[in-house]
Design a protein around this motif. Structure first.
Motif, PDB file in Angstrom:
ATOM      1  N   ILE A 193     -20.147  -8.381 -16.775  1.00  0.00           N
ATOM      2  CA  ILE A 193     -19.403  -7.566 -17.740  1.00  0.00           C
ATOM      3  C   ILE A 193     -20.154  -7.506 -19.068  1.00  0.00           C
ATOM      4  N   LYS A 194     -20.633  -8.659 -19.529  1.00  0.00           N
ATOM      5  CA  LYS A 194     -21.368  -8.702 -20.793  1.00  0.00           C
ATOM      6  C   LYS A 194     -22.640  -7.854 -20.719  1.00  0.00           C
ATOM      7  N   THR A 195     -23.383  -7.993 -19.625  1.00  0.00           N
ATOM      8  CA  THR A 195     -24.628  -7.234 -19.460  1.00  0.00           C
ATOM      9  C   THR A 195     -24.367  -5.732 -19.502  1.00  0.00           C
ATOM     10  N   MET A 196     -23.254  -5.312 -18.912  1.00  0.00           N
ATOM     11  CA  MET A 196     -22.924  -3.887 -18.874  1.00  0.00           C
ATOM     12  C   MET A 196     -22.504  -3.359 -20.241  1.00  0.00           C
ATOM     13  N   LEU A 197     -21.863  -4.187 -21.052  1.00  0.00           N
ATOM     14  CA  LEU A 197     -21.270  -3.711 -22.306  1.00  0.00           C
ATOM     15  C   LEU A 197     -22.178  -3.832 -23.526  1.00  0.00           C
ATOM     16  N   ASP A 247     -15.493  -6.423 -34.611  1.00  0.00           N
ATOM     17  CA  ASP A 247     -16.382  -5.665 -33.723  1.00  0.00           C
ATOM     18  C   ASP A 247     -16.770  -6.469 -32.489  1.00  0.00           C
ATOM     19  N   SER A 248     -16.127  -7.601 -32.293  1.00  0.00           N
ATOM     20  CA  SER A 248     -16.511  -8.507 -31.217  1.00  0.00           C
ATOM     21  C   SER A 248     -15.497  -8.468 -30.071  1.00  0.00           C
ATOM     22  N   ILE A 249     -16.007  -8.625 -28.859  1.00  0.00           N
ATOM     23  CA  ILE A 249     -15.147  -8.732 -27.677  1.00  0.00           C
ATOM     24  C   ILE A 249     -15.143 -10.184 -27.208  1.00  0.00           C
ATOM     25  N   LYS A 250     -13.944 -10.709 -26.982  1.00  0.00           N
ATOM     26  CA  LYS A 250     -13.806 -12.057 -26.423  1.00  0.00           C
ATOM     27  C   LYS A 250     -13.036 -11.942 -25.112  1.00  0.00           C
ATOM     28  N   ILE A 251     -13.583 -12.545 -24.074  1.00  0.00           N
ATOM     29  CA  ILE A 251     -12.934 -12.523 -22.765  1.00  0.00           C
ATOM     30  C   ILE A 251     -12.718 -13.955 -22.296  1.00  0.00           C
ATOM     31  N   ASP A 252     -11.456 -14.303 -22.073  1.00  0.00           N
ATOM     32  CA  ASP A 252     -11.101 -15.598 -21.495  1.00  0.00           C
ATOM     33  C   ASP A 252     -10.704 -15.369 -20.045  1.00  0.00           C
ATOM     34  N   GLY A 253     -11.277 -16.149 -19.150  1.00  0.00           N
ATOM     35  CA  GLY A 253     -11.002 -15.951 -17.736  1.00  0.00           C
ATOM     36  C   GLY A 253     -10.549 -17.216 -17.037  1.00  0.00           C
ATOM     37  N   LYS A 254      -9.713 -17.031 -16.028  1.00  0.00           N
ATOM     38  CA  LYS A 254      -9.319 -18.126 -15.143  1.00  0.00           C
ATOM     39  C   LYS A 254      -9.415 -17.628 -13.706  1.00  0.00           C
ATOM     40  N   GLN A 271     -21.617  -2.394 -27.287  1.00  0.00           N
ATOM     41  CA  GLN A 271     -22.149  -1.138 -27.817  1.00  0.00           C
ATOM     42  C   GLN A 271     -21.022  -0.223 -28.279  1.00  0.00           C
ATOM     43  N   ASP A 272     -19.940  -0.201 -27.520  1.00  0.00           N
ATOM     44  CA  ASP A 272     -18.811   0.673 -27.834  1.00  0.00           C
ATOM     45  C   ASP A 272     -17.882  -0.016 -28.827  1.00  0.00           C
ATOM     46  N   SER A 273     -17.487   0.715 -29.849  1.00  0.00           N
ATOM     47  CA  SER A 273     -16.611   0.134 -30.869  1.00  0.00           C
ATOM     48  C   SER A 273     -15.135   0.388 -30.571  1.00  0.00           C
ATOM     49  N   GLU A 274     -14.844   1.278 -29.616  1.00  0.00           N
ATOM     50  CA  GLU A 274     -13.454   1.600 -29.285  1.00  0.00           C
ATOM     51  C   GLU A 274     -12.967   0.726 -28.134  1.00  0.00           C
ATOM     52  N   PHE A 275     -11.876   0.000 -28.359  1.00  0.00           N
ATOM     53  CA  PHE A 275     -11.358  -0.902 -27.326  1.00  0.00           C
ATOM     54  C   PHE A 275     -10.974  -0.173 -26.035  1.00  0.00           C
ATOM     55  N   PRO A 276     -10.344   1.014 -26.093  1.00  0.00           N
ATOM     56  CA  PRO A 276     -10.007   1.703 -24.839  1.00  0.00           C
ATOM     57  C   PRO A 276     -11.228   1.999 -23.968  1.00  0.00           C
ATOM     58  N   VAL A 277     -12.368   2.272 -24.607  1.00  0.00           N
ATOM     59  CA  VAL A 277     -13.590   2.541 -23.846  1.00  0.00           C
ATOM     60  C   VAL A 277     -14.088   1.261 -23.178  1.00  0.00           C
ATOM     61  N   VAL A 278     -14.072   0.162 -23.939  1.00  0.00           N
ATOM     62  CA  VAL A 278     -14.485  -1.135 -23.387  1.00  0.00           C
ATOM     63  C   VAL A 278     -13.616  -1.504 -22.189  1.00  0.00           C
ATOM     64  N   LEU A 279     -12.310  -1.370 -22.356  1.00  0.00           N
ATOM     65  CA  LEU A 279     -11.372  -1.735 -21.290  1.00  0.00           C
ATOM     66  C   LEU A 279     -11.563  -0.850 -20.061  1.00  0.00           C
ATOM     67  N   ALA A 280     -11.753   0.441 -20.287  1.00  0.00           N
ATOM     68  CA  ALA A 280     -11.952   1.366 -19.167  1.00  0.00           C
ATOM     69  C   ALA A 280     -13.212   1.017 -18.381  1.00  0.00           C
ATOM     70  N   LYS A 281     -14.274   0.632 -19.083  1.00  0.00           N
ATOM     71  CA  LYS A 281     -15.521   0.272 -18.404  1.00  0.00           C
ATOM     72  C   LYS A 281     -15.373  -1.017 -17.605  1.00  0.00           C
TER      73      LYS A 281
END
Length: 261
Positions: free
Chosen positions: A256-260, A235-242, A187-197
């Motif tokens: 995380i996806k559900t929240m964002l 406009d897309s977020i990609k998260i790689d996790g280990k 929903q948020d287009s600003e990366f700092p907001v996404v990261l903060a959440k």
């Protein structure tokens, strides 16, 4: 390390990084509504215990929505094999916990309840009931409110500082055998907001950040490591996790996806 890397440019600590004036972080609260009726509202926050790997603390704010005094509050949940409310000595697992205060008209107060937990790799749910008495001039009424207490996997994580060198060593150690990735449009287009959440709601710490890419780290209350690379592409977020546990990792990514989105 395959599957997840740290940003390639020189790291600027978040405290020193320039935040564009145009990016304003929204107000964030970890308290969610647990239940509400005409007379009372409950909101709660769930935190992993920093001292014990088998205990979570649920903080519940009780708000009196009436012009009357509310007394004799009793909080109870139906225990499961995996998750049990810690009651006083001598109590059975059916007994409610007496909330140690009354609520004056339009007042609120907070109580804390501890739970023992064994398995943290999947979300948990408990059914519960709050009973109480509303004291009025013409008499008193006994009332109750039913609720469902949800423990997301993120509530079992503890935001833990991690140096960039330690993060890299962890990725290269071979201990993080489980991998998972997600991609979505937030929903948020600003990366700092996404990261903060991500950090605030899911208990991660930023290891390093370069433009629209950041490495973040967290550790579960039982010692599982979770390393994420969060990137914004267009406009897309990609998260790689280990991680050391695949089920825990995939559930956290889903949360995380559900929240964002």
């Amino acid at each position: 390390a395959e599957g997840i890397t740290t940003p390639s440019k020189e790291q600027v600590p978040p405290s020193q990084a320039e935040t564009p004036v145009a990016v304003q972080l929204p107000p964030m609260s970890s308290y969610v509504t647990l239940g509400e009726n005409n007379s009372i509202k409950m909101t709660c926050d769930i935190r992993a215990s920093h001292q014990r790997g088998d205990q979570v603390i649920v903080s519940v704010v009780f708000s009196n929505l009436t012009d009357h005094t509310i007394k004799d509050l009793e909080f109870n949940v139906m225990d499961t094999m995996n998750l049990k409310l810690i009651r006083s000595m001598g109590s059975s697992h059916h007994d409610a916990i007496k909330v140690p205060f009354i609520l004056l008209p339009s007042a609120q107060n907070e109580g804390q309840f501890a739970f023992n937990i064994q398995e943290i790799k999947v979300p948990q749910k408990l059914k519960g009931t709050l009973t109480y008495i509303v004291k009025m001039d013409e008499g008193s009424t006994h009332e109750k409110i039913d609720f469902k207490l949800t423990f997301p996997c993120s509530s079992f994580l503890v935001a833990t500082p991690c140096k960039g060198s330690n993060f890299t060593s962890l990725l290269e150690s071979g201990d993080l055998t489980e991998k998972s990735s997600i991609q979505f449009t937030p929903q948020d287009s600003e990366f700092p907001v996404v990261l903060a959440k991500v950090c605030f709601y899911h208990h991660f710490r930023v290891v390093e950040q370069v433009e629209k890419s950041a490495s973040v780290y967290s550790k579960s209350m039982q010692g599982h490591h979770i390393c994420l690379l969060v990137k914004m592409v267009n406009d897309s977020i990609k998260i790689d996790g280990k991680s050391t546990d695949g089920s825990l990792l995939s559930n956290v990514l889903d949360e995380i996806k559900t929240m964002l989105v």
